[in-house]
Write an enzyme that holds these catalytic residues in place. Structure first.
Site, PDB file in Angstrom:
ATOM      1  N   GLU A 186      34.471  30.094  40.890  1.00 49.89           N
ATOM      2  CA  GLU A 186      32.861  30.440  41.209  1.00 49.89           C
ATOM      3  C   GLU A 186      32.495  31.527  40.621  1.00 49.89           C
ATOM      4  O   GLU A 186      31.501  32.378  41.019  1.00 49.89           O
ATOM      5  CB  GLU A 186      32.565  30.407  42.776  1.00 49.89           C
ATOM      6  CG  GLU A 186      32.514  28.684  43.188  1.00 49.89           C
ATOM      7  CD  GLU A 186      31.969  27.834  41.949  1.00 49.89           C
ATOM      8  OE1 GLU A 186      30.684  28.226  41.425  1.00 49.89           O
ATOM      9  OE2 GLU A 186      32.462  26.604  41.796  1.00 49.89           O
TER      10      GLU A 186
HETATM   11  C1  LIG Z   1      41.835  26.499  40.963  1.00 54.68           C
HETATM   12  C2  LIG Z   1      40.431  26.576  40.388  1.00 54.68           C
HETATM   13  C3  LIG Z   1      39.568  25.583  40.566  1.00 54.68           C
HETATM   14  C4  LIG Z   1      38.588  25.727  39.670  1.00 54.68           C
HETATM   15  N1  LIG Z   1      37.311  24.901  39.902  1.00 54.68           N
HETATM   16  C5  LIG Z   1      36.477  24.706  39.084  1.00 54.68           C
HETATM   17  C6  LIG Z   1      35.390  23.754  39.164  1.00 54.68           C
HETATM   18  O1  LIG Z   1      35.357  22.992  40.137  1.00 54.68           O
HETATM   19  N2  LIG Z   1      34.461  23.514  38.362  1.00 54.68           N
HETATM   20  C7  LIG Z   1      34.305  24.422  37.301  1.00 54.68           C
HETATM   21  O2  LIG Z   1      33.502  24.080  36.385  1.00 54.68           O
HETATM   22  N3  LIG Z   1      35.271  25.476  37.088  1.00 54.68           N
HETATM   23  C8  LIG Z   1      36.148  25.612  37.857  1.00 54.68           C
HETATM   24  N4  LIG Z   1      37.070  26.729  37.879  1.00 54.68           N
HETATM   25  C9  LIG Z   1      36.833  27.432  36.663  1.00 54.68           C
HETATM   26  C10 LIG Z   1      36.555  29.097  37.249  1.00 54.68           C
HETATM   27  O3  LIG Z   1      35.236  28.890  37.597  1.00 54.68           O
HETATM   28  C11 LIG Z   1      37.119  29.841  35.898  1.00 54.68           C
HETATM   29  O4  LIG Z   1      38.315  29.878  35.963  1.00 54.68           O
HETATM   30  C12 LIG Z   1      36.363  31.303  36.271  1.00 54.68           C
HETATM   31  O5  LIG Z   1      35.245  31.311  36.205  1.00 54.68           O
HETATM   32  C13 LIG Z   1      36.900  32.215  35.263  1.00 54.68           C
HETATM   33  O6  LIG Z   1      36.983  32.077  34.017  1.00 54.68           O
HETATM   34  P1  LIG Z   1      38.213  32.014  33.164  1.00 54.68           P
HETATM   35  O7  LIG Z   1      39.393  31.326  33.899  1.00 54.68           O
HETATM   36  O8  LIG Z   1      37.955  31.382  31.558  1.00 54.68           O
HETATM   37  O9  LIG Z   1      38.499  33.534  32.751  1.00 54.68           O
HETATM   38  P2  LIG Z   1      37.723  34.520  32.053  1.00 54.68           P
HETATM   39  O10 LIG Z   1      36.215  34.217  31.756  1.00 54.68           O
HETATM   40  O11 LIG Z   1      38.560  34.400  30.523  1.00 54.68           O
HETATM   41  O12 LIG Z   1      37.986  35.722  32.279  1.00 54.68           O
HETATM   42  C14 LIG Z   1      39.167  36.699  32.182  1.00 54.68           C
HETATM   43  C15 LIG Z   1      39.048  38.095  32.792  1.00 54.68           C
HETATM   44  O13 LIG Z   1      37.864  38.704  32.266  1.00 54.68           O
HETATM   45  C16 LIG Z   1      36.853  39.178  33.054  1.00 54.68           C
HETATM   46  N5  LIG Z   1      35.724  39.110  32.320  1.00 54.68           N
HETATM   47  C17 LIG Z   1      35.177  38.031  31.627  1.00 54.68           C
HETATM   48  N6  LIG Z   1      33.786  38.052  31.167  1.00 54.68           N
HETATM   49  C18 LIG Z   1      33.060  39.318  31.909  1.00 54.68           C
HETATM   50  C19 LIG Z   1      32.134  40.228  31.900  1.00 54.68           C
HETATM   51  N7  LIG Z   1      31.160  39.680  31.232  1.00 54.68           N
HETATM   52  N8  LIG Z   1      32.183  41.258  32.704  1.00 54.68           N
HETATM   53  C20 LIG Z   1      33.261  41.826  33.186  1.00 54.68           C
HETATM   54  N9  LIG Z   1      34.438  40.899  33.359  1.00 54.68           N
HETATM   55  C21 LIG Z   1      34.592  39.914  32.437  1.00 54.68           C
HETATM   56  C22 LIG Z   1      37.007  38.287  34.259  1.00 54.68           C
HETATM   57  O14 LIG Z   1      36.470  38.910  35.218  1.00 54.68           O
HETATM   58  C23 LIG Z   1      38.429  38.092  34.458  1.00 54.68           C
HETATM   59  O15 LIG Z   1      39.092  39.060  35.062  1.00 54.68           O
HETATM   60  C24 LIG Z   1      38.238  26.563  38.615  1.00 54.68           C
HETATM   61  C25 LIG Z   1      39.386  27.429  38.312  1.00 54.68           C
HETATM   62  C26 LIG Z   1      40.723  27.473  39.065  1.00 54.68           C
HETATM   63  C27 LIG Z   1      41.584  28.464  38.699  1.00 54.68           C
END
Ligand SMILES: Cc1cc2nc3c(=O)[nH]c(=O)nc-3n(C[C@H](O)[C@H](O)[C@H](O)COP(=O)(O)OP(=O)(O)OC[C@H]3O[C@@H](n4cnc5c(N)ncnc54)[C@H](O)[C@@H]3O)c2cc1C
Length: 570
Positions: A437
């Site tokens: 989230e």
């Molecule tokens: C167990 C689990 C359940 C989930 N359930 C759902 C669900 O039901 N529905 C759904 O749609 N998604 C879901 N997700 C997805 C989840 O919301 C994303 O994993 C999360 O938002 C982070 O995206 P990412 O994993 O691609 O990381 P990335 O976006 O690649 O981020 C990697 C790192 O970069 C940092 N970062 C990225 N952009 C910025 C910025 N602009 N400023 C500062 N720092 C930044 C982040 O903070 C993080 O530390 C789920 C994920 C998991 C692991």
């Protein structure tokens, strides 16, 4: 009988906050539904009594069914069978117990089979379920996607889908894709209108979708071909019975193992547009995510409660050097700080939930009749507070929850590293709260405008102006000094007039606001009930040290220092 509601006096304390009367009167439109539904409340006391009774049932199911199942669910986990999810056996039992007791669609209107609960008691139920099993709460709690349908879908869609949720249909929220995580503008899943079938068809892949095989999914997809940003995205409803979606795999995770995190393949999956085209991300996902973020804040508080209780009970029993470890300053200090952080998170959670309730309810009323000027002003005030407080509580409480889980394991010593004690699972479950989230960094991105526009400071000054007993003046004095330090630090950063510099200090500034606000909330709690004085005192001392540290860091930095932190891309 273990009851996770009645064994925790903090819950009733927050449920009976003075602002609840206003929330309930608005939510119940002056109790006008009594004529239509015999189970609708006739006055404030009647409504409060029904929340209390329903939460008793939630507490009992949590204590008697969900918590005892948690270990088995964690060991068994869900499976994929023929492209669909099969829950762990305990998960099915948990869900059946809640459905049988009518605990789905809690916040939905009565005409769709819901209980018309305000957000406060609904979030309280999520807090309780999370303490019992943080993985399971995701499956049950995704019912709050129905709020988005209720807010933005057509009357026909509401009439079709909402009653299903109220009798137990589970939901999912399909946003994330392999190349679209924090940056949802990059979503690629394709939505195209098919003239022949007279429906939208979805094609593509979604990743990390919790309960992705749920009955009703809200899916973000690109309806405007050739576009690249958020303005080309729309929101769709997909019903599992219509087919076209298979679960390619369930992720192998560190924690919340009972909650199936799915990779989904959409192949000509029929779907219905929600609301207007192109508003998917800009409007609907924002509302959806705000609801879900509050849910994760509740999950974080529930996990913190579980971690604190496990640590306290272990510390009272474990004897070393001839006495219970609870009697060593190093251990009792850790426990008291855990309790203070738990109380602070919970207080911020329910303050935010009240703001959400008021903002949302006024907005619903504005669709039924013209609001009076003072009502309109209140709606705007509470919507703004809800917008800033939601990322604040998600960010702060999820980080605190991780800290509590860490300390709970520490208090268990070597035993905490073993699967013999629940803290091992609690520690693994806690880790996700500051990631999904929106990571803490993304909550800061959402909350920083509360700092830069002065909205947090204005609210802090409102808390300062609230009357409290003279006995608590020492807390207020400390909080005023912190608020001045916060104001000074923000002025220092803003004076540089550089966005990157603001971003560099954003987390520090948001945390300062968070610590001060939580400090004030605990002071106000102590004003209502001296039981909270201990946490108010301990938290204020901690907050003072944190605010001072951040203020020192900010005050001693300049824009020229950023270079020493930067990396060259390989
Ligand atoms: C167990 C689990 C359940 C989930 N359930 C759902 C669900 O039901 N529905 C759904 O749609 N998604 C879901 N997700 C997805 C989840 O919301 C994303 O994993 C999360 O938002 C982070 O995206 P990412 O994993 O691609 O990381 P990335 O976006 O690649 O981020 C990697 C790192 O970069 C940092 N970062 C990225 N952009 C910025 C910025 N602009 N400023 C500062 N720092 C930044 C982040 O903070 C993080 O530390 C789920 C994920 C998991 C692991």
């Amino acid at each position: 009988m273990t009851n996770y509601y009645s064994d925790n006096r903090d819950l009733k304390f927050h449920l009976t906050h003075p602002l609840m009367e206003k929330i309930v009167v608005l939510k119940e439109r002056n109790f006008s539904e009594k004529q239509e539904f015999d189970f609708a409340p006739m006055d404030f006391e009647d409504a409060m009594d029904s929340y209390d009774k329903v939460l008793e049932v939630v507490g009992e199911i949590c204590g008697e069914v969900i918590a005892p199942n948690a270990e088995g669910v964690d060991a068994e986990g869900p499976r994929v069978v023929d492209g669909h999810v099969q829950y762990a056996s305990g998960t099915r039992l948990n869900l059946d117990a809640l459905i049988k007791s009518g605990l789905m669609g809690m916040s939905l209107p009565r005409r769709f089979g819901g209980l018309n609960f305000p957000i406060v008691p609904y979030i309280m139920a999520a807090d309780i379920v999370s303490r019992a099993d943080a993985g399971f709460v995701n499956i049950w709690g995704l019912q709050d996607c129905a709020e988005t349908i209720n807010e933005f879908a057509s009357e026909e869609q509401k009439a079709e889908y909402l009653p299903q949720v109220a009798v137990g249909a589970t939901m999912a929220m399909g946003l994330t894709e392999p190349d679209a995580g924090s940056d949802l503008q990059a979503v690629q899943l394709k939505a195209a209108w098919n003239d022949e079938k007279e429906t939208w068809l979805l094609n593509g892949v979604k990743r990390f979708i919790t309960n992705g095989d749920g009955d009703i999914s809200l899916v973000l997809a690109r309806s405007e071909q050739g576009t690249k940003d958020g303005r080309g995205l729309s929101m769709f409803i997909h019903h599992k019975a219509k087919g076209g979606v298979t679960v390619r795999r369930i992720e192998h995770k560190m924690g919340i193992i009972g909650s199936p995190t799915c990779e989904l393949v959409f192949k000509d999956a029929p779907a219905e547009l929600v609301g207007e085209r192109k508003l998917g991300l800009i409007k609907y996902v924002m509302a959806l995510m705000n609801g879900a973020r509050l849910g994760i804040a509740a999950q974080s508080v529930g996990i913190s409660e579980a971690a604190y209780r496990e640590a306290l009970s272990f510390a009272g029993e474990r004897v070393q050097f001839g006495k219970a470890i609870l009697r060593f300053p190093a251990v009792y200090e850790m426990l008291s700080v855990m309790k203070a952080k738990l109380d602070a998170s919970r207080s911020l959670l329910y303050e935010t939930a009240r703001f959400v309730d008021l903002g949302k309810t006024y907005s619903q009323i504005s669709e039924e009749r013209r609001l009076e000027p003072e009502e309109r002003a209140e709606m705007k005030k509470y919507q703004k507070l809800a917008d800033f407080f939601t990322p604040l509580v998600k960010g702060m409480s999820s980080e605190f929850c991780n800290q509590l889980a860490y300390d709970a394991v520490q208090i268990h010593g070597g035993s905490g590293f073993m699967k013999d004690y629940p803290v091992e699972r609690i520690y693994r479950d806690a880790r996700i709260t500051s990631i999904y989230e929106g990571t803490t960094q993304l909550q800061v991105v959402a909350a920083i405008r509360g700092v830069t526009t002065g909205a947090f400071l204005a609210r802090i000054r409102e808390y300062e102006a609230m009357k409290t007993d003279p006995e608590l003046a020492f807390l207020k004095r400390a909080l005023i000094i912190m608020s001045d330090e916060f104001e000074h630090a923000v002025n220092h950063v803003m004076a540089v007039n550089d966005n990157e510099y603001v971003d560099f200090h954003a987390r520090r500034m948001v945390e300062m606001a968070g610590y001060i606000i939580m400090g004030y909330l605990l002071m106000l709690d102590a004003n209502r009930d001296r039981e909270y004085l201990r946490s108010a005192r301990n938290f204020t001392r901690l907050a003072k040290a944190q605010v001072r540290a951040h203020s020192e860091f900010i005050g001693s930095s300049s824009i020229d220092d950023l270079g020493s932190y930067k990396y060259q891309q390989a």
